[in-house]
Design a protein around this motif. Structure first.
Motif, PDB file in Angstrom:
ATOM      1  N   THR A  45     -26.301  12.478  -0.862  1.00 20.78           N
ATOM      2  CA  THR A  45     -26.839  12.221  -2.107  1.00 20.78           C
ATOM      3  C   THR A  45     -26.754  13.336  -3.141  1.00 20.78           C
ATOM      4  O   THR A  45     -26.800  14.394  -2.650  1.00 20.78           O
ATOM      5  N   ARG A  72     -27.754  13.624   4.717  1.00 16.63           N
ATOM      6  CA  ARG A  72     -28.776  13.104   5.432  1.00 16.63           C
ATOM      7  C   ARG A  72     -28.045  12.526   6.905  1.00 16.63           C
ATOM      8  O   ARG A  72     -27.044  11.591   6.487  1.00 16.63           O
ATOM      9  N   ASN A  77     -28.098  16.672  -0.908  1.00 15.99           N
ATOM     10  CA  ASN A  77     -28.509  16.850   0.427  1.00 15.99           C
ATOM     11  C   ASN A  77     -27.426  15.827   1.144  1.00 15.99           C
ATOM     12  O   ASN A  77     -26.834  14.984   0.939  1.00 15.99           O
ATOM     13  N   LYS A  86     -32.345  13.583   9.846  1.00 15.55           N
ATOM     14  CA  LYS A  86     -32.404  15.055   9.711  1.00 15.55           C
ATOM     15  C   LYS A  86     -31.692  15.342   8.177  1.00 15.55           C
ATOM     16  O   LYS A  86     -30.546  14.757   7.939  1.00 15.55           O
ATOM     17  N   VAL A  87     -32.395  15.868   7.257  1.00 16.23           N
ATOM     18  CA  VAL A  87     -31.790  16.183   5.722  1.00 16.23           C
ATOM     19  C   VAL A  87     -31.314  17.633   5.783  1.00 16.23           C
ATOM     20  O   VAL A  87     -32.145  18.411   5.987  1.00 16.23           O
ATOM     21  N   PHE A  88     -30.002  17.793   5.555  1.00 18.62           N
ATOM     22  CA  PHE A  88     -29.775  19.233   5.301  1.00 18.62           C
ATOM     23  C   PHE A  88     -29.309  19.440   3.854  1.00 18.62           C
ATOM     24  O   PHE A  88     -28.588  18.823   3.140  1.00 18.62           O
ATOM     25  N   PRO A  89     -30.156  20.450   3.238  1.00 13.62           N
ATOM     26  CA  PRO A  89     -30.011  20.618   1.708  1.00 13.62           C
ATOM     27  C   PRO A  89     -28.632  21.354   1.438  1.00 13.62           C
ATOM     28  O   PRO A  89     -28.419  22.308   2.324  1.00 13.62           O
ATOM     29  N   ILE A  90     -27.810  20.786   0.731  1.00 11.76           N
ATOM     30  CA  ILE A  90     -26.571  21.662   0.307  1.00 11.76           C
ATOM     31  C   ILE A  90     -26.715  22.508  -0.787  1.00 11.76           C
ATOM     32  O   ILE A  90     -26.270  23.722  -0.726  1.00 11.76           O
ATOM     33  N   THR A  91     -27.194  21.756  -1.931  1.00 10.27           N
ATOM     34  CA  THR A  91     -27.434  22.694  -3.146  1.00 10.27           C
ATOM     35  C   THR A  91     -28.966  22.158  -3.507  1.00 10.27           C
ATOM     36  O   THR A  91     -29.367  21.262  -2.961  1.00 10.27           O
ATOM     37  N   GLU A  92     -29.200  22.417  -4.809  1.00 13.84           N
ATOM     38  CA  GLU A  92     -30.624  22.068  -5.091  1.00 13.84           C
ATOM     39  C   GLU A  92     -30.528  20.547  -5.508  1.00 13.84           C
ATOM     40  O   GLU A  92     -31.740  19.754  -5.246  1.00 13.84           O
ATOM     41  N   ARG A  93     -29.351  20.082  -5.798  1.00 12.92           N
ATOM     42  CA  ARG A  93     -29.404  18.557  -6.191  1.00 12.92           C
ATOM     43  C   ARG A  93     -28.551  17.694  -5.255  1.00 12.92           C
ATOM     44  O   ARG A  93     -28.278  16.562  -5.514  1.00 12.92           O
TER      45      ARG A  93
END
Length: 151
Positions: free
Chosen positions: A150, A107, A105, A96-103
Motif C-alpha cells: 500500500t 502487509r 507499507n 504482519k505489516v512492515f513499514p517501508i517508508t512513512e507512506r
C-alpha cells in the motif's frame, strides 16, 4: 456405520437377512427391519429394489414412472431430516505489516483453512443410512500466503 434403519437390499445383507456372501453389510441385529422398503422388493423382477411402476395410458401404451410416494417424489417423508455428522473446521488468519517508508507499507497475510486438518465424516447414504469412512468430508489443510503493498 448405520445412522438409521434405512433400506438395505437383500443382496448386500448376509444370511439370514439376505443373500450376500462377499462385501456384505455386517453387524445388523437379526431383528433389523428397514423403516421403508421399495414397492418391488422381489429379487429377479424387472424393477427389483425400485419404486418404479408401470402405468397404462389412455391410448393403451405402458409407461414406467417413479411412484410419487418414494423418497425421491412428493411425499410426507421428503421433508424429513436425518441429522448427519457434526462436521467442523477451524480457519485462521495472521498478518504482519512492515513499514517501508512513512507512506508505504507491505502487509503479509497467512490464511490457513482447516487449520487442525479435521477430516470429518461423510454423510450417511440417502436411502440406506450407511456411512463409510473411505473418504473425508472436509478438504485437507490449505495454506494461502498473500502480500499487499500500500502506498
Amino acid at each position: 456405520y448405520m445412522w438409521y434403519n434405512g433400506y438395505l437390499a437383500p443382496t448386500v445383507l448376509p444370511a439370514p437377512l439376505g443373500t450376500c456372501t462377499t462385501n456384505c453389510v455386517n453387524g445388523l441385529p437379526t431383528s433389523y427391519v428397514p423403516y421403508q422398503t421399495p414397492i418391488d422388493n422381489t429379487p429377479g423382477t424387472t424393477y427389483y429394489g425400485d419404486n418404479d411402476v408401470v402405468v397404462t395410458l389412455a391410448n393403451g401404451s405402458k409407461q414406467t414412472v417413479p411412484y410419487p410416494g418414494s423418497l425421491l417424489g412428493a411425499c410426507y417423508l421428503c421433508k424429513t431430516m436425518v441429522n448427519g455428522p457434526n462436521n467442523w473446521t477451524i480457519d485462521t488468519s495472521i498478518f504482519k505489516v512492515f513499514p517501508i517508508t512513512e507512506r508505504m507499507n507491505l502487509r503479509v497475510n497467512m490464511d490457513v483453512f482447516n487449520a487442525l486438518n479435521v477430516q470429518g465424516w461423510e454423510n450417511p447414504g440417502y436411502l440406506s443410512g450407511v456411512e463409510t469412512n473411505l473418504t473425508s468430508y472436509n478438504t485437507p489443510r490449505q495454506i494461502q500466503l498473500t502480500a499487499r503493498l500500500t502506498f
